[in-house]
Scaffold this active site. Sequence first.
Site, PDB file in Angstrom:
ATOM      1  CB  CYS A 103      -0.977  -0.031   1.171  1.00  0.00           C
ATOM      2  SG  CYS A 103      -2.332   1.150   0.996  1.00  0.00           S
ATOM      3  CG  HIS A 126      -3.842  -3.720   2.437  1.00  0.00           C
ATOM      4  ND1 HIS A 126      -3.000  -3.346   3.457  1.00  0.00           N
ATOM      5  CD2 HIS A 126      -4.334  -2.558   1.915  1.00  0.00           C
ATOM      6  CE1 HIS A 126      -2.986  -2.027   3.563  1.00  0.00           C
ATOM      7  NE2 HIS A 126      -3.776  -1.523   2.630  1.00  0.00           N
ATOM      8  CD  GLU A 164      -2.003  -6.616   4.724  1.00  0.00           C
ATOM      9  OE1 GLU A 164      -2.175  -5.460   5.148  1.00  0.00           O
ATOM     10  OE2 GLU A 164      -1.440  -6.864   3.637  1.00  0.00           O
TER      11      GLU A 164
END
Length: 543
Positions: A381, A516, A518
């Site tokens: 990001c 993102h 994750e």
Amino acid sequence: MKQTKYIFVTGGVLSSLGKGIAAASIATLLKNSGLKVSILKADPYINVDPGTMSPFEHGEVFVTDDGAETDLDLGHYERFLDESLSQDNNFTTGRVYQSVIEKERRGEYLGKTIQVIPHIVGEIKDRIKKAGEGKDILIVEIGGTVGDIEGLPFLEAIRALRLEVGKNNAMNIHLTLVPFIKAAGELKTKPTQHSVGELRRIGISPDMIICRSEKALDRDLKDKIAISCGVEKNCVIESVDAASIYQIPLNFLKQDILSPIAEILDLKNLKPNMENWDSLVKRVIAPSNEVKIAFVGKYVDLKESYKSLTEAIIHAGAALDTKVELKWVDSEKLENMESAEVFKDVSGILVAGGFGYRGVEGKIKAIQYARENKIPFLGICLGMQLALVEFARNVLKLKDANSSEFDEKCQNPVVYLIDEFMDTNGEKQIRTAKTPLGGTMRLGAYKCDIKEKSLLAKVYNEAKSVKERHRHRYEANPKYRVDFEKHGLIVSGESKGLIEAVELNCHPFFLAVQFHPEFTSRLEHVNPVICGFIKAAINYEDN
């Protein structure tokens, strides 16, 4: 239509005991027993969502596929259940009141006086029912602690809903603290008794009590809690501090938590298959190898701000049978430190996302060190945006290069505010610098087209495109793309003209992504970007 069964999870004594982990653990066991399970988090705070809350105030904001900004517990739910949830799985007091007031303005209540009972409580019940549609079981976690004024409408809603659906279709689980008093050398049950008493005054009697504690509870102590709190002896479950949160489902299973749940909810004999989970947990706790990476961020004093990312790194470690040691680097402090000294003992550098100018120059410094010293690097990001700024300043020699987020008047805004984009529903969104902050970012899962034979393609096993989740307001400026690529910084991921990923073609592993990764990583299905980065760090360490 089959009746959904509900498990309501409340907490007592104090917050942050781990209701979310307990709820997710029970959900995992039920899912692996062959049931269709979902989880809902009801938050009593008055914010509409956590999107504009400080990470120091509330920890991470977790983003779902459909772009909902939610509580970090939804991340735990997804990681444990290995399923994607939606905005239906999280709501707040603010959202409830907003909905009720909008209905009143539209005249839907036909001129009636709007009250907490029945209107607010009714809205809460409707949202719970909607989240449970098509599921065998819905687990509902009520945020906060019993006794909080904000939580009363939620507790009234679950009390009323249990009466409505019948005793074999709902149960109450209360999570409480059994503190160990070092001076006395013993565990104390009085806080649990008081918490259950408070719950009963509201009209809710728990069917099961989960006891959080530093130490194991002996049989006599469990029996004492059962008698004083009015639950069956096999319904007192201990939840002792564990080396990994992923042990909790296995610890619950050892205590036969599913037998009383099956009995109360009139379910068949539940026998979950946890073999794969068990083997992964063993690799989390006792891996064969070890590698150290630097985690560069501005919120490092509160690790909860990066919860999904630290968990994704654990997932990658389990997949690679490696313990990943994190060296936390405060990006603001890094500005006045020697990079060589800070990064001398690491095999990878991760620059995480964030908002605001504080700590930005430290992140740029870390990126420059990773690029010049050929240390595996992953930027996420803001980490990708600053990789562009660093490259523009130090390779393209555009000394004033910056993001317009930090300098609106800079002459070379390599990152800028995108004023138009298509959202996850295919609708055009228009943004300006004066647009309200809440819910106005580029949020949710978007398709990213991957450049063939790139590093990004390699980590995604040569996939032509992927869908990953986003949470950002600023974008890479395509005006500088030609210059970037001419000097070796290649655009390897795109989404309808927006730059999604960049990488260096003369570096062992230098990858930066706007999304993102994750948010989609799970213990049983690690995200390829995170796994690829950790694998590169292991190779760097070995060589």
